[in-house]
Design a protein around this motif. Structure first.
Motif, PDB file in Angstrom:
ATOM      1  N   LEU A 162      12.701 -34.991  10.926  1.00 47.71           N
ATOM      2  CA  LEU A 162      12.280 -33.764  10.808  1.00 47.71           C
ATOM      3  C   LEU A 162      13.637 -33.124  10.196  1.00 47.71           C
ATOM      4  O   LEU A 162      13.655 -32.033   9.350  1.00 47.71           O
ATOM      5  CB  LEU A 162      11.528 -33.004  11.736  1.00 47.71           C
ATOM      6  N   LEU A 165      14.504 -33.967   6.658  1.00 46.17           N
ATOM      7  CA  LEU A 165      13.637 -33.388   5.933  1.00 46.17           C
ATOM      8  C   LEU A 165      13.876 -31.872   5.680  1.00 46.17           C
ATOM      9  O   LEU A 165      13.819 -31.375   4.686  1.00 46.17           O
ATOM     10  CB  LEU A 165      12.067 -33.360   6.493  1.00 46.17           C
ATOM     11  N   ARG A 169      14.971 -30.824   1.815  1.00 46.09           N
ATOM     12  CA  ARG A 169      13.989 -30.193   1.405  1.00 46.09           C
ATOM     13  C   ARG A 169      13.559 -29.998  -0.014  1.00 46.09           C
ATOM     14  O   ARG A 169      12.625 -29.678  -0.636  1.00 46.09           O
ATOM     15  CB  ARG A 169      13.588 -28.855   2.255  1.00 46.09           C
ATOM     16  N   ILE A 175      11.800 -36.398   0.821  1.00 42.25           N
ATOM     17  CA  ILE A 175      10.367 -35.680   1.448  1.00 42.25           C
ATOM     18  C   ILE A 175       9.429 -36.985   1.756  1.00 42.25           C
ATOM     19  O   ILE A 175       9.017 -37.073   2.606  1.00 42.25           O
ATOM     20  CB  ILE A 175       9.849 -34.700   0.657  1.00 42.25           C
ATOM     21  N   LEU A 176       9.337 -37.755   0.573  1.00 38.52           N
ATOM     22  CA  LEU A 176       8.267 -38.759   0.793  1.00 38.52           C
ATOM     23  C   LEU A 176       8.549 -39.944   1.686  1.00 38.52           C
ATOM     24  O   LEU A 176       7.949 -40.384   2.488  1.00 38.52           O
ATOM     25  CB  LEU A 176       7.970 -39.304  -0.880  1.00 38.52           C
ATOM     26  N   VAL A 178      10.675 -39.592   4.243  1.00 40.71           N
ATOM     27  CA  VAL A 178      10.429 -38.910   5.710  1.00 40.71           C
ATOM     28  C   VAL A 178       9.057 -39.158   6.140  1.00 40.71           C
ATOM     29  O   VAL A 178       8.638 -39.386   7.280  1.00 40.71           O
ATOM     30  CB  VAL A 178      11.170 -37.710   5.652  1.00 40.71           C
ATOM     31  N   LEU A 179       8.249 -38.405   5.144  1.00 43.76           N
ATOM     32  CA  LEU A 179       6.567 -38.478   5.829  1.00 43.76           C
ATOM     33  C   LEU A 179       6.062 -39.717   5.893  1.00 43.76           C
ATOM     34  O   LEU A 179       5.323 -39.846   6.653  1.00 43.76           O
ATOM     35  CB  LEU A 179       6.042 -37.588   4.640  1.00 43.76           C
ATOM     36  N   VAL A 182       7.159 -41.174   9.210  1.00 44.75           N
ATOM     37  CA  VAL A 182       6.664 -40.471  10.469  1.00 44.75           C
ATOM     38  C   VAL A 182       5.256 -40.810  10.263  1.00 44.75           C
ATOM     39  O   VAL A 182       4.807 -41.283  11.583  1.00 44.75           O
ATOM     40  CB  VAL A 182       6.767 -39.017  10.136  1.00 44.75           C
ATOM     41  N   GLY A 183       4.610 -41.096   9.049  1.00 40.50           N
ATOM     42  CA  GLY A 183       3.085 -41.550   9.264  1.00 40.50           C
ATOM     43  C   GLY A 183       2.840 -42.922   9.724  1.00 40.50           C
ATOM     44  O   GLY A 183       1.937 -42.903  10.423  1.00 40.50           O
TER      45      GLY A 183
END
Length: 286
Positions: A162, A165, A169, A175-176, A178-179, A182-183
């Protein structure tokens, strides 16, 4: 010659001292023996740890093969981007710790990255990318020996992501990546009381450790890239980039080995016990 009474009194006075010395010696010997036995017991590999070590070996072979086989090497691309994020986060974290300011982090689709910083100590921030990502890999490998430790590690990694991120940003790939990471971690929490999370954390740890070493060797020893962190470090502090690359590679491998040994010593629980413990620590099941 002293009188018999004086001799008897001296012997009586010396006797308690000898007894105390004997007891202290015996206690020290017992403590030393216990410490040796404890060390031997802690480093005894049980069945669950043998499985973990076997999985680590499989991961190493699989990563080495996928890394060099055309057309299928793309399978590792998301994880490469992930460990590059570790690399750049380590630069950023070292910058903040040494009084600098991070402007941005960007990841390149061609498996590169850059961290824009102001200030900080270059002697710390330059090697922090390689050594920081290998240290993160070692810690994740360590946590991969236990389900609950993997849960804690995934939380820490999520928070770190985060932060990445926030710094990245403006970059869509950051962003993709990191997301997606985390997902993946969140999703694995809900599979068999997070048992799947342990193997994912373990894979990311091994991947991060190996990628750090390979990146150092590829940039500094095989291809001799002039714009690497080590080349800048050598220009400012002496030596050659290849020399620093070898030193950083040895340190990175040492981190990985230490993570494995520490995992064996810290987590002697059986697979069944780990599952039971996991059901009582932030319990989840899918």
């Amino acid at each position: 010659m002293p009188p018999p009474m004086l001799i008897h009194a001296a012997a009586a006075a010396a006797s308690p001292r000898h007894a105390r010395l004997a007891r202290a010696t015996a206690t020290a010997a017992t403590t030393t023996t216990s410490a040796v036995l404890l060390a031997r017991r802690d480093l005894t590999v049980n069945d669950a740890q043998k499985v973990t070590l076997g999985i680590i070996a499989v991961y190493v072979v699989a990563i080495a093969l996928l890394w060099n086989i055309p057309y299928v090497r793309g399978i590792l691309w998301p994880f490469k981007m992930l460990v590059i994020a570790f690399h750049e986060f380590s630069h950023a974290f070292a910058c903040v710790l040494t009084g600098g300011r991070v402007q941005s982090i960007s990841l390149d689709p061609r498996e590169g990255g850059v961290t824009h910083m102001l200030g900080g100590r270059n002697a710390v921030t330059l090697p922090a990318g390689y050594l920081g990502s290998s240290l993160i890999g070692a810690l994740l490998t360590f946590a991969g020996f236990n389900i609950n430790a993997s849960k804690i590690a995934s939380i820490v990694v999520g928070v770190a992501f985060l932060l990445t991120l926030w710094w990245g940003r403006r970059d869509w790939l950051t962003i993709l990546t990191v997301l997606a990471a985390v997902g993946l971690l969140v999703g694995c929490w809900f599979i068999a009381h997070a048992e799947a999370l342990r193997f994912v954390v373990l894979f990311i740890g091994v991947m991060s450790s190996l990628y750090s070493v390979w990146d150092i060797c590829d940039d500094l020893i095989l291809r001799k890239v002039n714009s690497s962190d080590a080349s800048v470090f050598a220009q400012r502090y002496g030596g050659s980039s290849q020399c620093w690359g070898v030193i950083w590679s040895v340190i990175s491998l040492g981190f990985m080995a230490a993570g494995i040994v520490a995992g064996i010593a810290a987590f002697p629980q059986s697979a069944t016990q780990q599952r039971e413990d996991s059901q009582h620590f932030i319990p989840t099941k899918f």
